[in-house]
Design an enzyme around this catalytic site. Structure first.
Site, mmCIF file in Angstrom:
data_model
loop_
_atom_site.group_PDB
_atom_site.id
_atom_site.type_symbol
_atom_site.label_atom_id
_atom_site.label_comp_id
_atom_site.label_asym_id
_atom_site.label_seq_id
_atom_site.Cartn_x
_atom_site.Cartn_y
_atom_site.Cartn_z
ATOM 1 C CE LYS A 9 -3.987 -2.323 2.097
ATOM 2 N NZ LYS A 9 -5.024 -2.279 3.156
ATOM 3 C CG PHE A 57 -13.565 1.633 6.477
ATOM 4 C CD1 PHE A 57 -13.010 1.074 5.338
ATOM 5 C CD2 PHE A 57 -14.294 0.808 7.334
ATOM 6 C CE1 PHE A 57 -13.166 -0.273 5.037
ATOM 7 C CE2 PHE A 57 -14.460 -0.546 7.044
ATOM 8 C CZ PHE A 57 -13.892 -1.087 5.887
ATOM 9 N NE ARG A 85 -6.679 -12.084 4.874
ATOM 10 C CZ ARG A 85 -7.269 -10.885 4.795
ATOM 11 N NH1 ARG A 85 -7.233 -10.191 3.657
ATOM 12 N NH2 ARG A 85 -7.884 -10.374 5.824
ATOM 13 C CB THR A 91 -7.795 -5.615 9.496
ATOM 14 O OG1 THR A 91 -8.282 -6.756 8.796
ATOM 15 C CG2 THR A 91 -8.072 -4.357 8.681
ATOM 16 N NE ARG A 102 -2.824 -5.766 6.872
ATOM 17 C CZ ARG A 102 -3.998 -6.238 6.473
ATOM 18 N NH1 ARG A 102 -4.625 -7.144 7.193
ATOM 19 N NH2 ARG A 102 -4.546 -5.805 5.350
ATOM 20 C CG HIS A 115 -5.216 -6.250 -0.718
ATOM 21 N ND1 HIS A 115 -6.476 -6.278 -0.181
ATOM 22 C CD2 HIS A 115 -5.222 -7.142 -1.757
ATOM 23 C CE1 HIS A 115 -7.222 -7.139 -0.887
ATOM 24 N NE2 HIS A 115 -6.482 -7.664 -1.845
ATOM 25 C CD GLU A 126 -8.575 -9.120 -4.295
ATOM 26 O OE1 GLU A 126 -9.507 -8.811 -3.533
ATOM 27 O OE2 GLU A 126 -7.426 -9.394 -3.884
HETATM 28 P P1 ATP Z 1 -7.214 -5.877 2.773
HETATM 29 O O1 ATP Z 1 -8.531 -6.126 2.065
HETATM 30 O O2 ATP Z 1 -6.621 -4.531 2.441
HETATM 31 O O3 ATP Z 1 -6.259 -7.006 2.587
HETATM 32 P P2 ATP Z 1 -8.370 -6.806 5.231
HETATM 33 O O4 ATP Z 1 -8.971 -7.880 4.383
HETATM 34 O O5 ATP Z 1 -7.538 -7.217 6.406
HETATM 35 O O6 ATP Z 1 -7.493 -5.824 4.346
HETATM 36 P P3 ATP Z 1 -10.866 -5.390 5.060
HETATM 37 O O7 ATP Z 1 -11.952 -5.540 6.064
HETATM 38 O O8 ATP Z 1 -11.018 -6.027 3.727
HETATM 39 O O9 ATP Z 1 -9.495 -5.828 5.763
HETATM 40 O O10 ATP Z 1 -10.641 -3.812 4.884
HETATM 41 C C1 ATP Z 1 -9.977 -3.283 3.752
HETATM 42 C C2 ATP Z 1 -9.070 -2.159 4.177
HETATM 43 O O11 ATP Z 1 -9.865 -1.066 4.626
HETATM 44 C C3 ATP Z 1 -8.170 -2.476 5.368
HETATM 45 O O12 ATP Z 1 -6.991 -3.149 5.004
HETATM 46 C C4 ATP Z 1 -7.866 -1.100 5.890
HETATM 47 O O13 ATP Z 1 -6.875 -0.441 5.084
HETATM 48 C C5 ATP Z 1 -9.205 -0.414 5.703
HETATM 49 N N1 ATP Z 1 -10.065 -0.537 6.890
HETATM 50 C C6 ATP Z 1 -10.715 -1.639 7.320
HETATM 51 N N2 ATP Z 1 -11.427 -1.407 8.431
HETATM 52 C C7 ATP Z 1 -11.226 -0.097 8.717
HETATM 53 C C8 ATP Z 1 -11.673 0.775 9.736
HETATM 54 N N3 ATP Z 1 -12.512 0.348 10.713
HETATM 55 N N4 ATP Z 1 -11.256 2.062 9.723
HETATM 56 C C9 ATP Z 1 -10.434 2.516 8.750
HETATM 57 N N5 ATP Z 1 -9.971 1.736 7.744
HETATM 58 C C10 ATP Z 1 -10.344 0.461 7.724
HETATM 59 MG MG MG Z 2 -10.024 -7.465 2.593
#
Ligand code: ATP
Ligand code: MG
Length: 140
Positions: A9, A57, A85, A91, A102, A115, A126
């Site tokens: 990112k 968000f 993962r 996250t 992370r 990501h 993707e």
């Molecule tokens: P990614 O999809 O980026 O691999 P993830 O699967 O762990 O991450 P997701 O729930 O898919 O998490 O959220 C996508 C992205 O949105 C997160 O990686 C983070 O950058 C952002 N994000 C998620 N939850 C929040 C939150 N509560 N507040 C701010 N940003 C958030």
């Molecule tokens: Mg995700």
């Protein structure tokens, strides 16, 4: 063998952590099958994270993901989706397990360095989003 999609990112690239994170992934047994550097447009970031479009968000996430260059990469390994993962960590960077990407390189729940596709089905979609036909043929 399975292939998954990662994105280093904008926080990772801006902080100069891209090389270290790619090395970390290689040490975890992933082979690079595709790699590019690009600055996402608003439309690309909105489309990529469309699954989150109703979340509070979403606009912040799109702003973050378009703030600077990112590095999408295709990563091959056995059990690639699940293993990535695990290697990424939770996250929220503050909750991410010791030694995960992370934990090492993320700074918040949003600016979490990396990501990773969350299922084999989404990995296929993707990978197609970022890599063209020639890249996919090269990974067969
Ligand atoms: P990614 O999809 O980026 O691999 P993830 O699967 O762990 O991450 P997701 O729930 O898919 O998490 O959220 C996508 C992205 O949105 C997160 O990686 C983070 O950058 C952002 N994000 C998620 N939850 C929040 C939150 N509560 N507040 C701010 N940003 C958030
Ligand atoms: Mg995700």
């Amino acid at each position: 063998m399975e292939t998954t999609l990662t994105i280093l990112k904008p926080d990772s690239v801006a902080a100069g952590n891209a090389g270290k994170i790619l090395a970390h992934l290689e040490e975890e047994g992933f082979t690079l099958r595709g790699l590019r550097v690009m600055h996402l447009t608003q439309a690309q970031a909105r489309a990529f994270y469309a699954v989150h479009k109703e979340r509070p968000f979403y606009d912040d996430l799109v702003a973050f993901m378009t703030r600077g260059p990112v590095i999408p990469a295709a990563l091959e390994r056995d059990n690639a989706v699940a293993h990535l993962r695990q290697v990424m960590g939770a996250t929220d960077s503050a909750q991410a397990e010791e030694g995960t990407v992370r934990n090492l390189y993320g700074t918040s729940i949003e600016e979490n360095a990396i990501h990773g596709s969350d299922s084999p089905e989404n990995a296929v979609k993707e990978l197609a989003f970022f890599f063209g036909e020639a890249d996919r043929i090269a990974s067969l």
